[in-house]
Design a protein around this motif. Structure first.
Motif, PDB file in Angstrom:
ATOM      1  N   GLY A  54       0.820  -1.196   0.000  1.00  0.00           N
ATOM      2  CA  GLY A  54       0.000   0.000   0.000  1.00  0.00           C
ATOM      3  C   GLY A  54       0.858   1.252   0.000  1.00  0.00           C
ATOM      4  O   GLY A  54       2.078   1.202  -0.192  1.00  0.00           O
ATOM      5  N   LEU A  55       0.215   2.398   0.213  1.00  0.00           N
ATOM      6  CA  LEU A  55       0.891   3.696   0.185  1.00  0.00           C
ATOM      7  C   LEU A  55       1.213   4.143   1.597  1.00  0.00           C
ATOM      8  O   LEU A  55       0.332   4.166   2.460  1.00  0.00           O
ATOM      9  CB  LEU A  55      -0.007   4.727  -0.503  1.00  0.00           C
ATOM     10  N   HIS A  56       2.492   4.510   1.815  1.00  0.00           N
ATOM     11  CA  HIS A  56       2.916   4.931   3.153  1.00  0.00           C
ATOM     12  C   HIS A  56       3.786   6.181   3.061  1.00  0.00           C
ATOM     13  O   HIS A  56       4.622   6.310   2.149  1.00  0.00           O
ATOM     14  CB  HIS A  56       3.705   3.816   3.847  1.00  0.00           C
ATOM     15  N   ARG A  57       3.577   7.065   4.011  1.00  0.00           N
ATOM     16  CA  ARG A  57       4.428   8.246   4.114  1.00  0.00           C
ATOM     17  C   ARG A  57       5.553   7.929   5.087  1.00  0.00           C
ATOM     18  O   ARG A  57       5.310   7.456   6.207  1.00  0.00           O
ATOM     19  CB  ARG A  57       3.637   9.455   4.598  1.00  0.00           C
ATOM     20  N   GLN A  58       6.781   8.182   4.647  1.00  0.00           N
ATOM     21  CA  GLN A  58       7.947   7.884   5.467  1.00  0.00           C
ATOM     22  C   GLN A  58       8.199   9.015   6.467  1.00  0.00           C
ATOM     23  O   GLN A  58       7.611  10.107   6.380  1.00  0.00           O
ATOM     24  CB  GLN A  58       9.177   7.696   4.576  1.00  0.00           C
ATOM     25  N   PHE A  65       5.246   3.132  -2.192  1.00  0.00           N
ATOM     26  CA  PHE A  65       4.049   2.375  -2.549  1.00  0.00           C
ATOM     27  C   PHE A  65       4.466   0.996  -3.036  1.00  0.00           C
ATOM     28  O   PHE A  65       5.390   0.865  -3.845  1.00  0.00           O
ATOM     29  CB  PHE A  65       3.263   3.100  -3.648  1.00  0.00           C
ATOM     30  N   ARG A  66       3.777  -0.028  -2.534  1.00  0.00           N
ATOM     31  CA  ARG A  66       4.083  -1.390  -2.958  1.00  0.00           C
ATOM     32  C   ARG A  66       2.786  -2.153  -3.213  1.00  0.00           C
ATOM     33  O   ARG A  66       1.769  -1.925  -2.557  1.00  0.00           O
ATOM     34  CB  ARG A  66       4.908  -2.145  -1.899  1.00  0.00           C
ATOM     35  N   GLU A  67       2.862  -3.071  -4.178  1.00  0.00           N
ATOM     36  CA  GLU A  67       1.714  -3.915  -4.503  1.00  0.00           C
ATOM     37  C   GLU A  67       2.217  -5.309  -4.834  1.00  0.00           C
ATOM     38  O   GLU A  67       3.261  -5.471  -5.473  1.00  0.00           O
ATOM     39  CB  GLU A  67       0.953  -3.347  -5.705  1.00  0.00           C
ATOM     40  N   TRP A  68       1.483  -6.319  -4.375  1.00  0.00           N
ATOM     41  CA  TRP A  68       1.777  -7.707  -4.745  1.00  0.00           C
ATOM     42  C   TRP A  68       0.951  -8.037  -5.980  1.00  0.00           C
ATOM     43  O   TRP A  68      -0.283  -8.058  -5.940  1.00  0.00           O
ATOM     44  CB  TRP A  68       1.438  -8.644  -3.593  1.00  0.00           C
ATOM     45  N   VAL A  99       6.426  -8.706  -6.114  1.00  0.00           N
ATOM     46  CA  VAL A  99       6.235  -7.411  -5.453  1.00  0.00           C
ATOM     47  C   VAL A  99       6.703  -6.289  -6.385  1.00  0.00           C
ATOM     48  O   VAL A  99       7.755  -6.392  -7.031  1.00  0.00           O
ATOM     49  CB  VAL A  99       7.007  -7.356  -4.119  1.00  0.00           C
ATOM     50  N   TRP A 100       5.916  -5.211  -6.439  1.00  0.00           N
ATOM     51  CA  TRP A 100       6.261  -4.015  -7.207  1.00  0.00           C
ATOM     52  C   TRP A 100       6.382  -2.844  -6.241  1.00  0.00           C
ATOM     53  O   TRP A 100       5.652  -2.759  -5.254  1.00  0.00           O
ATOM     54  CB  TRP A 100       5.173  -3.719  -8.247  1.00  0.00           C
ATOM     55  N   GLU A 101       7.317  -1.919  -6.553  1.00  0.00           N
ATOM     56  CA  GLU A 101       7.597  -0.843  -5.598  1.00  0.00           C
ATOM     57  C   GLU A 101       7.818   0.485  -6.323  1.00  0.00           C
ATOM     58  O   GLU A 101       8.356   0.545  -7.438  1.00  0.00           O
ATOM     59  CB  GLU A 101       8.837  -1.189  -4.767  1.00  0.00           C
ATOM     60  N   ALA A 133      -5.386  -0.343  -0.160  1.00  0.00           N
ATOM     61  CA  ALA A 133      -5.829   1.052  -0.025  1.00  0.00           C
ATOM     62  C   ALA A 133      -6.636   1.223   1.253  1.00  0.00           C
ATOM     63  O   ALA A 133      -7.531   0.421   1.548  1.00  0.00           O
ATOM     64  CB  ALA A 133      -6.665   1.458  -1.236  1.00  0.00           C
ATOM     65  N   THR A 134      -6.336   2.260   2.006  1.00  0.00           N
ATOM     66  CA  THR A 134      -7.029   2.509   3.269  1.00  0.00           C
ATOM     67  C   THR A 134      -8.090   3.600   3.167  1.00  0.00           C
ATOM     68  O   THR A 134      -8.775   3.887   4.140  1.00  0.00           O
ATOM     69  CB  THR A 134      -6.018   2.911   4.358  1.00  0.00           C
ATOM     70  N   ARG A 135      -8.215   4.173   1.985  1.00  0.00           N
ATOM     71  CA  ARG A 135      -9.249   5.190   1.749  1.00  0.00           C
ATOM     72  C   ARG A 135      -9.665   5.085   0.282  1.00  0.00           C
ATOM     73  O   ARG A 135      -8.844   5.256  -0.630  1.00  0.00           O
ATOM     74  CB  ARG A 135      -8.696   6.575   2.062  1.00  0.00           C
ATOM     75  N   VAL A 136     -10.933   4.751   0.065  1.00  0.00           N
ATOM     76  CA  VAL A 136     -11.475   4.604  -1.282  1.00  0.00           C
ATOM     77  C   VAL A 136     -12.775   5.387  -1.346  1.00  0.00           C
ATOM     78  O   VAL A 136     -13.643   5.245  -0.477  1.00  0.00           O
ATOM     79  CB  VAL A 136     -11.714   3.118  -1.631  1.00  0.00           C
TER      80      VAL A 136
END
Length: 682
Positions: A54-58, A65-68, A99-101, A133-136
């Motif tokens: 998912g999308l994360h702010r460091q 952002f990563r997706e399987w 995994v994609w990044e 995704a945590t917000r759709v």
């Protein structure tokens, strides 16, 4: 391992012939746990996919952002930040294991931006919503869904620690969208401010919220999930949901989430259907892919990546939103290759005939273990109708680990009784057996009706009892016999069900006051109307209507039960049952519950054998405050009468006046212990 080492078999010798299967399932779960976590690891350390994907702010403000997506040949993010064009800057790079990044600078996107993935695979490509995704959000004009960059300031919790009260557990099942009076969709904030105070006043100590996980079709009641990590944006923001949960905890109310891990929506653009172009990424790739009855997709619980996705989902809701547990939907469908369709489950053979999905059983076992590892006080409930033994037995004892199972036979029993039997054919022996026939080692949630019985095409209990007369004869000064009968039985059915629990009791919102009519979500067939997808609270608020009296009774019943510590654990001791009189009496602790289901006969001085002593009436369904006739004098105290025949048992005759269709609860008055005399000082 010796078969006698598992308590589930020790506690039920009838399971002995199936010990190999039971032990095999238990060992399957232990092996899978070790495979996932290593020899010394814990599930809590394993289930962190949501923190990686998912999308994360460091910490430095940058984004990752990563997706399987093992079948993908390319993934690019598009959104407000790219003017919805595929720019090389937003193309993900492949890593190991599918995994994609993508790593981006702080100014590459902003809080509130809408975005999607463009996923390519051999032979095609398409728009997709990220799996984590945590917000759709759904566009009001196009009705299309997009993920949204969501990185607000962290919510500041008011209640730091909360422990649910499960002694007993009294659940108010609810739906945020249809909880309001208006013909529209309610919000988290409206529920927090308007509905939670009602629930607290009613005396319930838990809410079970439906339709939290994002779902494309509102009318699915939330059971066709597309985004498993996103709280439905129809009702507001994630922070507003947290505020609702925080406020519930302030009021002493636990919050249980109705979680759907039994299947997923078939939608490919919004859901997981073909996220990377393949058919078998999250789901079975063969004939088991589609659920034969639900028009949905079935998870492949044999894949570790799928187990990680679902276990991490449990952890996410527990930790990020501080839910106090889960009611797992559709467990029967998960347990069997047949999804339980067309099976009678008439004997133990049916649970061990090779038709069980051992991968799903392993997942559910690990999910329960993880949930209780994260929060030992968490509540897990299985919606399961086959009656599989061990479902609500701890994992360490050889069970699947749920705390409770839904007693789904009880509402079926009441509906069948109302539909098929005349009032004079109601038999107390049948009622008592149905309500108390359960496994000694498993706790259940008893209920008269849930949302299932309120859906369009069905009828609630009150509507079956009164039907169209509800439209014209619910004024308090209107003495309509159909309404009087319906209200009397509505109260009695609830009291006998709630007072025989061995775990908890559940009520669907509005049914406590006899909410009329059915639930029908907006759809083409009703002109997209919200008329029946709401709760008419004005009915119970208007003191000239009888709904207020039904609500008063429910409040009194719930407060009576919750006022007895560990009420659910007290033995239910039958005192009297007589089918020809239609009288039933039983005792729990110091409370005696007496029912006269007879529609025409009143009994004077009717004797019930009870422990000797003095009794006071603490609840009467016939009270005028509850819409009854007030024929039971609640001020009278009752002294039992001796009978030499029963003297050795310590029981005497408790003689009562019992009007037709009435119930009363009496409390045995215990003498106060004598205070020790104080020795005067010399």
């Amino acid at each position: 391992m010796k078969k006698k080492t598992l308590n589930i078999i020790k506690n039920d010798p009838w399971l002995e012939p199936y010990s190999a299967a039971i032990i095999g399932r238990h060992e399957d779960a232990l092996r899978k746990e070790q495979e996932l976590c290593g020899p010394d690891g814990k599930l809590d350390s394993f289930a962190n996919a949501h923190n990686y994907f998912g999308l994360h702010r460091q910490a430095d403000g940058s984004w990752v952002f990563r997706e399987w997506a093992p079948n993908a040949t390319g993934i690019t993010l598009v959104g407000d930040f790219s003017k919805w064009k595929q720019l090389k800057k937003y193309a993900l790079k492949p890593k190991a294991n599918g995994v994609w990044e993508l790593k981006l600078k702080p100014d590459a996107m902003s809080h509130g931006d809408y975005y999607k993935m463009i996923v390519s695979w051999d032979g095609g490509s398409g728009e997709r919503i990220p799996a984590y995704a945590t917000r759709v959000v759904q566009d009001e004009t196009t009705h299309l869904f997009s993920a949204q960059v969501w990185a607000p300031e962290a919510y500041k919790w008011k209640v730091k620690r909360f422990r649910p009260d499960t002694r007993p557990l009294l659940i108010y099942e609810c739906h945020i969208g249809m909880a309001q009076e208006k013909e529209g969709i309610g919000t988290y904030v409206e529920f927090r401010d308007k509905i939670l105070p009602r629930i607290a006043a009613d005396g319930y100590n838990a809410i079970q919220i439906m339709a939290i996980q994002e779902h494309p079709y509102y009318g699915s009641f939330g059971y066709h999930v597309s985004s498993f990590y996103a709280p439905s944006s129809r009702f507001g923001t994630p922070e507003e949901l947290k505020s609702l949960i925080d406020r519930a905890h302030e009021l002493g109310i636990a919050v249980i989430m109705d979680i759907v891990h039994s299947h997923a929506v078939k939608n490919e653009v919004e859901g997981l259907g073909r996220l990377d172009g393949s058919y078998d990424q999250y789901f079975y790739g063969d004939g088991r892919r589609e659920h034969p009855a639900w028009d949905s997709l079935c998870f492949d619980y044999g894949k570790n990546d799928v187990i990680n996705f679902l276990l991490s989902n449990c952890k996410y809701w527990l930790q990020e939103f501080r839910f106090d547990g889960f009611r797992f939907d559709g467990v029967t469908s998960m347990l069997y290759y047949s999804h339980g369709l067309g099976q009678a489950f008439g004997s133990y053979d049916d649970y061990y005939d090779g038709g069980e999905d051992t991968n799903a059983i392993t997942y559910l076992t690990l999910a329960n273990k993880l949930i209780h590892e994260i929060n030992p006080h968490a509540i897990t409930i299985a919606e399961e109708m086959s009656g599989m033994p061990g479902l609500a037995v701890p994992v360490k004892d050889g069970g699947i680990g749920f705390d409770y199972r839904m007693a789904m036979g009880i509402p079926d029993y009441w509906i069948k009784t109302l539909k098929e039997k005349k009032d004079e054919d109601w038999h107390p022996t049948s009622i008592f057996w149905e309500l108390t026939n359960r496994r000694a080692d498993e706790k259940t949630i008893s209920y008269v009706e849930s949302h299932d019985q309120a859906l369009v095409g069905d009828k609630t209990v009150i509507f079956r009892l009164i039907d169209k007369e509800m439209y014209w004869h619910m004024m308090k000064d209107d003495d309509n016999m159909a309404v009087a009968r319906g209200m009397a039985l509505h109260k009695m059915i609830r009291l006998v069900t709630a007072s025989t629990i061995n775990g908890g009791y559940l009520n669907f919102m509005g049914n406590e006051f006899g909410h009329p009519e059915w639930i029908d979500f907006p759809r083409e067939g009703n002109g997209w109307s919200y008329k029946y997808a709401r709760r008419q609270w004005d009915l119970v608020d208007r003191k000239e209507l009888k709904y207020d009296q039904l609500n008063n009774f429910d409040n009194a019943m719930i407060h009576l039960i919750s006022g007895v510590y560990n009420f659910q654990s007290l033995p239910v001791v039958k005192l009297w049952e007589k089918d020809d009189d239609q009288v039933l009496a039983y005792m729990r602790g110091d409370l005696v519950f007496v029912f006269n289901f007879n529609p025409v006969k009143a009994f004077t001085g009717y004797g019930v054998l009870a422990p000797a002593g003095e009794y006071e009436v603490v609840l009467s369904t016939d009270s005028a405050d509850f819409g009854g006739y007030g024929n039971i004098d609640e001020s009278v105290r009752h002294l039992t009468q001796t009978d030499p025949l029963f003297a050795p048992s310590g029981r005497e005759w408790l003689r009562l006046y019992m009007p037709p269709r009435s119930a009363q609860v009496l409390r045995l008055l215990r003498p106060e212990p004598k205070k020790p005399k104080r020795t005067p000082k010399k």
